[in-house]
Design an enzyme around this catalytic site. Structure first.
Site, PDB file in Angstrom:
ATOM      1  N   TYR A 152     -35.625   6.669 -26.656  1.00  0.00           N
ATOM      2  CA  TYR A 152     -34.813   6.798 -25.444  1.00  0.00           C
ATOM      3  C   TYR A 152     -34.167   8.171 -25.475  1.00  0.00           C
ATOM      4  O   TYR A 152     -33.503   8.526 -26.455  1.00  0.00           O
ATOM      5  CB  TYR A 152     -33.743   5.703 -25.414  1.00  0.00           C
ATOM      6  CG  TYR A 152     -32.807   5.768 -24.234  1.00  0.00           C
ATOM      7  CD1 TYR A 152     -33.222   5.379 -22.968  1.00  0.00           C
ATOM      8  CD2 TYR A 152     -31.489   6.201 -24.397  1.00  0.00           C
ATOM      9  CE1 TYR A 152     -32.353   5.431 -21.878  1.00  0.00           C
ATOM     10  CE2 TYR A 152     -30.620   6.250 -23.318  1.00  0.00           C
ATOM     11  CZ  TYR A 152     -31.054   5.855 -22.060  1.00  0.00           C
ATOM     12  OH  TYR A 152     -30.190   5.900 -20.999  1.00  0.00           O
ATOM     13  N   ASP A 253     -34.445  15.030 -30.677  1.00  0.00           N
ATOM     14  CA  ASP A 253     -33.302  14.424 -30.001  1.00  0.00           C
ATOM     15  C   ASP A 253     -32.428  13.804 -31.085  1.00  0.00           C
ATOM     16  O   ASP A 253     -32.682  12.699 -31.554  1.00  0.00           O
ATOM     17  CB  ASP A 253     -33.805  13.359 -29.011  1.00  0.00           C
ATOM     18  CG  ASP A 253     -32.645  12.631 -28.327  1.00  0.00           C
ATOM     19  OD1 ASP A 253     -31.491  12.794 -28.788  1.00  0.00           O
ATOM     20  OD2 ASP A 253     -32.906  11.908 -27.356  1.00  0.00           O
ATOM     21  N   LYS A 281     -22.866  12.436 -28.931  1.00  0.00           N
ATOM     22  CA  LYS A 281     -22.126  11.418 -29.687  1.00  0.00           C
ATOM     23  C   LYS A 281     -21.162  12.034 -30.717  1.00  0.00           C
ATOM     24  O   LYS A 281     -20.060  12.417 -30.365  1.00  0.00           O
ATOM     25  CB  LYS A 281     -23.096  10.424 -30.327  1.00  0.00           C
ATOM     26  CG  LYS A 281     -23.946   9.683 -29.256  1.00  0.00           C
ATOM     27  CD  LYS A 281     -24.657   8.484 -29.804  1.00  0.00           C
ATOM     28  CE  LYS A 281     -25.677   7.894 -28.844  1.00  0.00           C
ATOM     29  NZ  LYS A 281     -25.160   6.897 -27.924  1.00  0.00           N
TER      30      LYS A 281
HETATM   31  N1  HOZ Z   1     -28.103   5.676 -26.079  1.00  0.00           N
HETATM   32  C1  HOZ Z   1     -26.995   4.793 -26.162  1.00  0.00           C
HETATM   33  C2  HOZ Z   1     -27.296   3.686 -27.127  1.00  0.00           C
HETATM   34  N2  HOZ Z   1     -28.621   3.332 -27.220  1.00  0.00           N
HETATM   35  C3  HOZ Z   1     -26.568   4.387 -24.825  1.00  0.00           C
HETATM   36  C4  HOZ Z   1     -25.532   3.356 -24.767  1.00  0.00           C
HETATM   37  C5  HOZ Z   1     -25.608   2.722 -23.437  1.00  0.00           C
HETATM   38  O1  HOZ Z   1     -26.729   2.548 -22.948  1.00  0.00           O
HETATM   39  O2  HOZ Z   1     -24.568   2.410 -22.914  1.00  0.00           O
END
Ligand code: HOZ
Length: 445
Positions: A152, A253, A281
């Site tokens: 992601y 990433d 983050k």
């Molecule tokens: N990438 C974050 C955790 N996988 C995003 C958190 C969210 O989707 O709120």
């Protein structure tokens, strides 16, 4: 010690808050995973948090392994981070003009990452990856992007294809609303599969597929958005040499893994230097902050030095810079990562032991303070294998932990995070709740 025990409606204030929120916000939340849909409940609303503990509206305390999905590596409301933010806020919260704080944080990050010579701050991981892709395409003059299924990279159109995290949790890994033309240059490969990458690079270099070659491969060096999936031995080095051979850029990433798994991040842990790096983050210490950076000859294309446009009103926000600086300064103490490792190793061992004791098939995967217990008898090396996990049992486990004062991400496909506030006392209490939760699972199976 978190409060435990059932009442008739243990979460009544959260339920009321959720009803009110749903009337005005889609699903009642500002980000889908927060709605608890995958674990069959209603979300717990937060009143406050401190250290390893988060407190809900009904007054229950939980040891927190969500930690805002990663940024809070020092725990909630760390005193010196708060002090830095409030000192900065008293001088103004946003200017639309440069501050020295940006340069200070840029210098600190660059000193930690040999692969990053120049850096641009943005406000979210989505912006960082989207901008890095634009830059890679401009630098190489090619349109293709290779991404792994189940990784992601935020929710920009071109990258929202077979995406992990909340998209997988909700069963929409490729979202409606994204025109096929936009994703036609996004080429998919399984994580941890070098042959697939080689195949795509070879096919596209002749211009037959993907329409004119691959600009970059973007990858989470430690996949964290289908749960924690470490890179197989040699995988990252293999990507580095394949990209070099085919003139494509390698983008790491590290929004999740950056400064989380080691000082700098996964690229330092595994000794592989990407061309571009996306961060977020941890570098914002819990405030909205992200960045992309890398080789000077690539970064010099970014406006205003070069023609690749990208901008943001709140980019390099002084409060985020102050929180990031305070956080990274604490992480310069090597004892911080040693503490995280010790706590996370004891959680890993305790989870395995508790599952084994009651015969629940569980595979625990971990890199530093990123950890996921997969409800699967076998290792999870890619998205296909992650999707085979028993999500129903995960949901029951989640609920059993919640009722015992342990807050973990409400999805099998998210990483659990630890902070330096997760000390031995927190681990002991967590593991005794884990044992009880597994015993409950075994009793109903
Ligand atoms: N990438 C974050 C955790 N996988 C995003 C958190 C969210 O989707 O709120």
């Amino acid at each position: 010690m978190p409060a435990t025990g059932k009442t008739t409606d243990r979460y009544s204030k959260s339920r009321q808050a959720f009803t009110r929120a749903r009337a005005v916000m889609p699903g009642g939340v500002s980000s889908p995973v927060r709605a608890f849909q995958a674990v069959g409940g209603q979300p717990v609303f937060v009143k406050s948090a401190q250290g390893a503990v988060v407190t809900d509206l009904d007054g229950h305390n939980y040891y927190d392994y969500i930690l805002s999905y990663g940024p809070l590596i020092l725990g909630h409301a760390a005193e010196h981070v708060l002090a830095a933010v409030s000192k900065t806020a008293r001088k103004g919260t946003s200017f639309g003009m440069p501050t020295e704080l940006e340069t200070e944080l840029a210098e600190l990050i660059i000193s930690a990452l040999p692969a990053v010579a120049r850096i641009r701050f943005v406000s979210s991981g989505t912006e960082a990856t989207m901008s890095a892709i634009r830059l890679a395409r401009a630098f190489t003059g090619r349109p293709g992007i290779i991404k792994c299924t189940g990784c992601y990279h935020g929710h920009s159109d071109a990258l929202l294809v077979q995406a992990g995290s909340g998209a997988t949790t909700l069963g929409v890994p490729s979202s409606p609303g994204v025109p096929p033309a936009i994703t036609s240059h996004t080429l998919l490969v399984p994580f941890n599969d070098l042959e697939a990458v080689e195949r795509v690079l070879t096919q596209t270099s002749g211009g037959t597929s993907g329409g004119g070659g691959v600009a970059a491969m973007i990858v989470e060096p430690i996949a964290g958005n289908m749960g924690t999936v470490p890179p197989a031995a040699g995988y990252l080095a293999g990507l580095r040499s394949l990209c070099d051979r085919h003139g494509a850029l390698l983008i790491f990433d590290e929004v999740m893994s950056g400064f989380r798994v080691a000082w700098g991040g996964a690229q330092n842990l595994y000794g592989i230097q990407p061309d571009l790096t996306c961060l977020g983050k941890t570098i914002g210490g819990g405030l909205p902050c992200a960045a992309y950076g890398g080789r000077a000859d690539i970064m010099q294309l970014v406006a205003p030095e070069g023609p690749v446009y990208q901008a943001g009103t709140l980019s390099g926000n002084p409060l985020a810079m102050a929180a990031g600086l305070a956080t990274l300064e604490s992480l310069q103490d090597p004892a911080a990562y040693a503490r995280l490792e010790q706590a996370a190793a004891s959680l890993e061992a305790g989870l395995k032991e508790a599952a084994l004791a009651v015969g629940v098939p569980l595979t625990v995967q971990r890199v530093g303070s990123m950890i996921t217990p997969f409800f699967s008898p076998d290792p999870v090396r890619n998205y296909e294998e992650a999707l085979k996990c028993d999500t129903r049992t995960f949901g029951a486990f989640f609920q059993a932990l919640l009722d015992r004062g342990i807050m973990v991400p409400p999805s099998q496909f998210e990483t659990w995070f630890l902070s330096t506030a997760h000390d031995q006392g927190v681990m002991d209490a967590t593991l005794s709740a884990v044992k009880e939760a597994f015993a409950q699972l075994a009793a109903v199976q």
